[in-house]
Design a protein around this motif. Structure first.
Motif, mmCIF file in Angstrom:
data_model
loop_
_atom_site.group_PDB
_atom_site.id
_atom_site.type_symbol
_atom_site.label_atom_id
_atom_site.label_comp_id
_atom_site.label_asym_id
_atom_site.label_seq_id
_atom_site.Cartn_x
_atom_site.Cartn_y
_atom_site.Cartn_z
ATOM 1 N N THR A 623 -32.721 -29.598 11.176
ATOM 2 C CA THR A 623 -32.205 -30.847 11.739
ATOM 3 C C THR A 623 -32.283 -30.843 13.254
ATOM 4 N N THR A 648 -45.315 -37.742 9.361
ATOM 5 C CA THR A 648 -43.866 -37.718 9.106
ATOM 6 C C THR A 648 -43.503 -37.977 7.651
ATOM 7 N N THR A 651 -40.389 -40.079 7.245
ATOM 8 C CA THR A 651 -39.174 -39.661 7.942
ATOM 9 C C THR A 651 -38.983 -40.494 9.209
ATOM 10 N N THR A 654 -32.289 -40.888 12.391
ATOM 11 C CA THR A 654 -31.052 -41.456 11.847
ATOM 12 C C THR A 654 -29.988 -41.490 12.941
ATOM 13 N N VAL A 687 -32.915 -36.053 13.289
ATOM 14 C CA VAL A 687 -34.123 -36.115 12.466
ATOM 15 C C VAL A 687 -34.129 -34.902 11.545
ATOM 16 N N ASP A 688 -34.267 -35.145 10.259
ATOM 17 C CA ASP A 688 -34.411 -34.070 9.288
ATOM 18 C C ASP A 688 -35.907 -33.800 9.103
ATOM 19 N N SER A 690 -37.478 -31.709 7.159
ATOM 20 C CA SER A 690 -37.823 -31.021 5.917
ATOM 21 C C SER A 690 -39.108 -31.535 5.277
ATOM 22 N N MET A 692 -41.583 -33.186 6.850
ATOM 23 C CA MET A 692 -42.618 -33.443 7.844
ATOM 24 C C MET A 692 -43.649 -32.323 7.885
#
Length: 734
Positions: A623, A648, A651, A654, A687-688, A690, A692
């Motif tokens: 994260t 991405t 993604t 958030t 931004v996660d 995972s 990407m």
């Protein structure tokens, strides 16, 4: 409310439509529950066009029903909004150009006769200068225009959002060809890093005018037209027709003479016979008049013309081309007889090789004299108008039914503006690019809403503020002067100052035949401009522009505007008195890489602890966390953009955006009931990574304010501030 009549709609469907229309106005929260529907039973954009010479977009809107517009002409009625987007084909997609609007009202179908649909014209000037290019003579810059019509709700700045009431229309337009270039632009285009010695003396900022090349030899021109299957009677129309005594008039004549034409063994007699034969329906193979409407506030008729072919217009963009002429007529008593010729508007067109399959759309407009036709709002004044298109030769000024060889005619029903009292001497119609009546008398803001506003509400002015309006002479042909002044709100009247003491007005004189367009510069030291428009003698201000106010040097705050004019006796009359809010605050962007937001700036983006770090797919390091700052007294929105999006897999940050008076990621909905919302001082984002790809990434922050800057409704843009990071399967040292 008059009983609605909608063709092919059952009583049950009609009841539901009417219920939805009425409840649409009740509460903005209701809008969140309505699905985009593009309902067009009440209103619809029918045509969109562009005038390259004036950089003017126009839309013709059809108002179809007698009721459902929130009241009659004596009430506030409701608004139709048209937002224009342009895709300049530069890779940036549709860009917001701003919006225009006009009032609509319930207008009864009684007495029987032509009442609906009513055709309204609305327009917007755009700045397209930087998109013009120096291309080949037969190639044009052809953007796509998208016009979005929305009833009573300002259309979204997202070009892909469908309005609930209204519709979306796309057309292709042609930009004016660039006639000058700067040496620096040429060097850049040719990737010249170092000027050669023989060019060392050249000023790279110097403008070079491109002269018009000579016309091609007639043989070459004719051969090209034959290959393009342009008929001879089109190719040589302006050569042969002026020599025939059939009362056809031309603004400009062909550069090729009849002797040269005959040497090509062209059948001149066949061309003559074709031109002289009676016409019941003119040819629309090359061009066609599509729509006509009236800009009710500005007493200006507009028409949209579609060009269909790539050849047949007497020359390419490097040469003179030809003209499309539109004559306008009025049927004042709605008896089907168009008994008054109002004038002719023209536009120059050319051969363009890269014309799209659906053609190119142009517009013309004509200010008209409605001085003696104004009624009170209790007596809606609806009339029929006719537009007659003619290519090359001027349309008849004596016969509204006459058609020349190429063109057609279109009839429409329009509504003439009412007076707000028994007699109105003068009125400001637009201030800073928006309707004058959108300025709230208490908050002084545009589109004021103190309950649940969106980004389109509570807007101040900044930069240059334009004033447009009309002064009704009421038969007086003497000198009328006017002045527009400002003072700080609450200050003494003795502090009033003129908004401007130097202006240039674009005029058109219909007394000569053909009409003459000219500029009228005025520099009154005392700010009293001479109002030269006089419909009685055929003299008009083309845009109804009155003055401009540069506010950049003023202190932000409330200002009172006074619009004064002289009457027939020379006495001063105050026509309008109102106040506006001026705000010239710009957002300041932090340019340094920070570990926390820079509180000395109003726009900043950070990754907590600093950027340029590595993140991976592990449970403890997937994260990216950060904070952002975006504040402005008239905050509109901020947004985050994660790039490259091709890696991405959907993604996004958030949250990815927040609008004025709205929760993050909620859209432009006005759900906080906070009309003082000035943005976010230190808001978290993340931004996660995972999902990407392993790659380097940037997150960019941009923001906008609600200021109507330089008379444009487009939200001023600020940015970008970017931060970077990398993603891998497992970062070293983690």
């Amino acid at each position: 409310m008059e009983k609605l009549k909608i063709p092919n709609v059952s009583a049950a469907q009609l009841s539901e439509l009417l219920y939805n229309r009425q409840t649409f106005l009740l509460n903005k929260f209701f809008l969140q529950d309505l699905k985009a529907a593009s309902i067009t039973q009440w209103e619809e954009i029918t045509c969109v066009g562009f005038n390259p010479e004036k950089s003017k977009l126009e839309a013709i809107v059809s108002i179809k029903l007698a009721s459902g517009y929130s009241g009659g002409l004596c009430s506030n009625g409701s608004k139709e909004y048209v937002r224009f987007f342009v895709d300049f084909k530069d890779g940036n997609g549709f860009q917001d150009m701003g919006y225009s609007s006009f009032k609509v009202a319930d207008i009864s179908e009684a007495p029987a006769g032509p009442q609906h649909p009513l055709k309204y014209m609305t327009h917007l000037f755009i700045d397209d200068e930087k998109y013009r290019k120096f291309l080949t003579c037969s190639t044009a810059v052809i953007p796509t225009v998208r016009a979005v019509l929305s009833w009573n709700v300002i259309p979204s700045t997202d070009p892909n959002v469908t309005p609930h009431y209204g519709n979306v229309k796309d057309v292709d337009i042609q930009l004016k060809r660039r006639r000058r270039f700067i040496w620096g632009d040429l060097f850049q285009a040719l990737d010249v890093k170092i000027k050669p010695d023989f060019l060392a003396h050249i000023n790279i900022n110097e403008e070079i005018h491109i002269p018009q090349p000579p016309n091609p030899p007639l043989e070459t021109f004719y051969a090209a037209y034959k290959r393009a299957k342009v008929p001879d009677h089109r190719t040589f129309y302006s050569t042969v027709a002026p020599l025939i005594t059939n009362a056809k008039k031309f603004k400009t004549l062909s550069s090729y003479n009849l002797f040269e034409v005959q040497k090509l063994k062209v059948d001149v007699k066949a061309i003559t016979d074709f031109i002289l034969k009676p016409i019941s329906q003119a040819d629309v193979t090359f061009e066609e008049l599509m729509c006509v409407g009236l800009s009710t506030p500005l007493d200006t008729l507009g028409a949209v013309i579609k060009l269909k072919k790539n050849s047949g217009f007497s020359g390419d963009l490097c040469h003179n081309g030809s003209q499309e002429h539109v004559a306008f007529w009025a049927d004042w008593n709605n008896n089907g007889i168009f008994d008054q010729y109002l004038g002719t508007a023209s536009i120059t067109v050319h051969d363009i090789d890269n014309i799209p399959a659906d053609g190119l759309y142009y517009n013309v407009d004509l200010p008209i004299n409605l001085t003696n036709r104004i009624r009170t709002c209790a007596q809606p004044n609806v009339i029929r108008v006719r537009a007659v298109l003619s290519w090359s030769s001027l349309p008849s000024t004596t016969d509204p039914n006459d058609l020349n060889t190429w063109g057609n005619r279109v009839d429409a029903v329009v509504q003439i503006r009412p007076s707000q009292a028994a007699h109105v001497e003068a009125e400001l119609t637009h201030v800073g690019g928006v309707d004058r009546d959108l300025i709230h008398p208490l908050t002084f803001l545009v589109n004021s809403d103190t309950t649940n506003p969106t980004s389109h509400n509570n807007r101040p002015y900044g930069g240059w503020v334009s004033f447009h309006g009309i002064i009704n002479r009421a038969g007086f042909n003497g000198i009328i002067k006017y002045k527009i002044e400002y003072k700080k709100y609450g200050a003494a009247d003795s502090t009033y100052a003129s908004v401007s003491t130097a202006e240039t007005f674009q005029m058109i004189d219909f007394a000569p035949d053909p009409n003459v367009e000219f500029s009228d510069p005025q520099s009154p030291a005392d700010g009293w401009f001479i109002y030269k428009e006089n419909p009685a003698i055929g003299l008009y201000n083309q845009t109804h522009y009155l003055a401009g106010w540069s506010t950049g040097g003023l202190t932000d705050g409330n200002y009172t505007i006074r619009f004064t004019h002289t009457d027939a006796l020379g006495n001063e009359q105050v026509a309008d008195l109102f106040s506006v809010v001026i705000n010239n605050v710009h957002m300041s962007i932090s340019t340094t890489a920070n570990v926390s937001v820079d509180l000395t700036k109003t726009l900043d983006l950070v990754i907590d602890g600093g950027d340029c770090h590595c993140y991976d797919k592990t449970a403890t390091n997937h994260t990216v966390s950060g904070h952002l700052r975006a504040i402005h007294p008239y905050f509109a929105l901020w947004s985050l953009d994660l790039q490259p999006s091709s890696h991405t897999h959907g993604t996004v940050p958030t949250p990815s955006s927040r609008y004025y008076d709205a929760l993050p990621n909620a859209g432009d909905v006005g759900n906080l009931a906070d009309n003082t919302d000035d943005g976010d001082e230190n808001a978290p984002w993340s931004v996660d990574v995972s999902a990407m790809d392993n790659c380097g990434y940037t997150v960019s922050l941009a923001a906008r304010s609600r200021v109507i800057r330089d008379s444009s409704t487009v939200f001023p843009w600020y940015g970008i501030k970017a931060v970077g990071f990398s993603v891998t399967d497992k970062c070293p040292n983690t």
